[in-house]
Structure formats: C-alpha cells, structure tokens
Design a protein around this motif. Structure first.
Motif, short mmCIF file in Angstrom:
data_model
loop_
_atom_site.label_atom_id
_atom_site.label_comp_id
_atom_site.label_asym_id
_atom_site.label_seq_id
_atom_site.Cartn_x
_atom_site.Cartn_y
_atom_site.Cartn_z
N PRO A 50 54.08 -72.53 -85.61
CA PRO A 50 55.24 -73.40 -85.38
C PRO A 50 56.46 -72.59 -84.95
O PRO A 50 56.67 -71.47 -85.36
N PHE A 51 57.26 -73.22 -84.09
CA PHE A 51 58.50 -72.61 -83.62
C PHE A 51 59.66 -73.54 -83.91
O PHE A 51 59.51 -74.75 -83.91
N GLN A 52 60.82 -72.97 -84.14
CA GLN A 52 62.03 -73.78 -84.28
C GLN A 52 62.41 -74.27 -82.88
O GLN A 52 62.39 -73.51 -81.93
N ARG A 53 62.77 -75.51 -82.74
CA ARG A 53 62.94 -76.10 -81.43
C ARG A 53 64.37 -76.15 -80.90
O ARG A 53 64.61 -76.71 -79.86
N SER A 54 65.34 -75.57 -81.58
CA SER A 54 66.70 -75.61 -81.07
C SER A 54 67.38 -74.27 -81.29
O SER A 54 67.09 -73.57 -82.24
N VAL A 55 68.28 -73.95 -80.36
CA VAL A 55 69.06 -72.71 -80.47
C VAL A 55 70.32 -73.04 -81.26
O VAL A 55 71.04 -73.98 -80.93
N VAL A 56 70.57 -72.29 -82.31
CA VAL A 56 71.73 -72.53 -83.15
C VAL A 56 72.58 -71.27 -83.17
O VAL A 56 72.07 -70.18 -83.37
N ILE A 57 73.86 -71.45 -82.91
CA ILE A 57 74.78 -70.32 -83.02
C ILE A 57 75.11 -70.15 -84.48
O ILE A 57 75.56 -71.09 -85.13
N PRO A 58 74.85 -68.97 -85.03
CA PRO A 58 75.12 -68.78 -86.46
C PRO A 58 76.58 -69.07 -86.80
O PRO A 58 77.48 -68.74 -86.04
N GLY A 59 76.78 -69.71 -87.94
CA GLY A 59 78.13 -70.04 -88.37
C GLY A 59 78.99 -68.81 -88.55
O GLY A 59 80.19 -68.83 -88.31
N THR A 60 78.37 -67.71 -88.96
CA THR A 60 79.15 -66.50 -89.18
C THR A 60 79.76 -65.99 -87.88
O THR A 60 80.90 -65.52 -87.88
N VAL A 61 79.04 -66.10 -86.77
CA VAL A 61 79.60 -65.67 -85.47
C VAL A 61 80.78 -66.55 -85.10
O VAL A 61 81.84 -66.06 -84.71
N ASN A 103 76.27 -67.76 -70.85
CA ASN A 103 75.20 -66.87 -71.30
C ASN A 103 74.36 -67.52 -72.39
O ASN A 103 73.13 -67.35 -72.42
N LEU A 104 74.99 -68.26 -73.28
CA LEU A 104 74.24 -68.97 -74.33
C LEU A 104 73.32 -70.03 -73.72
O LEU A 104 72.19 -70.22 -74.18
N LYS A 105 73.80 -70.70 -72.69
CA LYS A 105 72.97 -71.70 -72.00
C LYS A 105 71.76 -71.03 -71.35
O LYS A 105 70.64 -71.55 -71.40
N LYS A 106 71.99 -69.86 -70.74
CA LYS A 106 70.87 -69.12 -70.12
C LYS A 106 69.88 -68.68 -71.18
O LYS A 106 68.66 -68.75 -70.99
N GLU A 145 69.34 -70.13 -74.00
CA GLU A 145 68.64 -71.33 -74.47
C GLU A 145 67.50 -71.69 -73.51
O GLU A 145 66.39 -72.00 -73.94
N ALA A 146 67.78 -71.61 -72.20
CA ALA A 146 66.74 -71.91 -71.21
C ALA A 146 65.59 -70.90 -71.32
O ALA A 146 64.41 -71.28 -71.28
N THR A 147 65.93 -69.63 -71.49
CA THR A 147 64.91 -68.59 -71.64
C THR A 147 64.08 -68.83 -72.90
O THR A 147 62.85 -68.69 -72.88
N THR A 148 64.74 -69.23 -73.97
CA THR A 148 64.04 -69.51 -75.22
C THR A 148 63.05 -70.66 -75.04
O THR A 148 61.92 -70.59 -75.52
N HIS A 149 63.49 -71.70 -74.34
CA HIS A 149 62.59 -72.83 -74.10
C HIS A 149 61.38 -72.39 -73.27
O HIS A 149 60.24 -72.80 -73.54
N GLN A 150 61.62 -71.56 -72.25
CA GLN A 150 60.51 -71.07 -71.43
C GLN A 150 59.54 -70.23 -72.25
O GLN A 150 58.31 -70.38 -72.12
N LEU A 151 60.08 -69.36 -73.10
CA LEU A 151 59.22 -68.53 -73.94
C LEU A 151 58.42 -69.38 -74.93
O LEU A 151 57.24 -69.10 -75.20
N ARG A 152 59.04 -70.42 -75.47
CA ARG A 152 58.32 -71.31 -76.39
C ARG A 152 57.17 -72.00 -75.66
O ARG A 152 56.07 -72.13 -76.19
N PHE A 153 57.45 -72.46 -74.44
CA PHE A 153 56.42 -73.13 -73.64
C PHE A 153 55.26 -72.18 -73.38
O PHE A 153 54.09 -72.55 -73.53
N GLN A 154 55.58 -70.94 -73.01
CA GLN A 154 54.54 -69.95 -72.75
C GLN A 154 53.76 -69.61 -74.02
O GLN A 154 52.53 -69.46 -73.98
#
Length: 103
Positions: free
Chosen positions: A2-13, A62-65, A67-76
C-alpha cells in the motif's frame, strides 16, 4: 504494497516558514524604527517582499512537480506489483505443469 495517496507538506515546514517570515517582519520594524532613512528601508522591504513572493511561487511550482512525479512513481510501482503477481501465477502454473509431466 500500500502507498499513501496524497502529498502532504509537513506542518513543521509550514510553521518554520511562518516563524521566519514573522521574524523578518519584526526585524524590518526594528530597522525602520532605528533608521533615519525610511525611504531606503521601504525600497529594500519592497524588493525583499518581491523576492519572497517569487520564491514562494517557485516553491509552489516545485511542489506541484514533485506531486506529479510522486503520482507517476506510484503508478509505476503499482504496475510492477501487478506484474510480479502475474509472474508468480505463471511460475506456479509452470511448476504444476512440470509435476504433471514428470509423474
């Protein structure tokens, strides 16, 4: 797997960025109070503000990019996982066929 399905910016950042901006605002206030040339400080503050705005815009892009890369990696990764499952099924069938022909 299983993978987490959303990109979350850590609250600490987010909190650190907020605290840094507040510290900068307080510093600018102190500079204005202690300076005889408010025009120079005002121009510097405007330039700094513009720089911060550009930096935040670029960071968001950059965060949007990412996120897109993360989605592609999850798909792969999902495709690899499916392929492994199919490969396991094929190996099991081949073993069964070999057993049937040997006996």
């Amino acid at each position: 797997m299983p993978f987490q399905r959303s990109v979350v910016i850590p609250g600490t950042v987010r909190d650190k960025v907020k605290m840094n901006l507040l510290d900068i605002a307080q510093l600018m206030t102190q500079l204005v109070k202690g300076s005889g040339s408010t025009e120079t400080l005002s121009a510097t503050a405007k330039m700094f503000s513009s720089t911060c705005d550009t930096t935040l815009t670029n960071t968001f892009a950059n965060l949007k990019k990412l996120e897109a890369t993360t989605h592609q990696l999850r798909f792969q990764a999902d495709a690899v996982e499916r392929s492994l499952q199919v490969t396991d099924d094929i190996v099991d069938k081949l073993v069964t066929i070999q057993r049937q022909h040997c006996f």
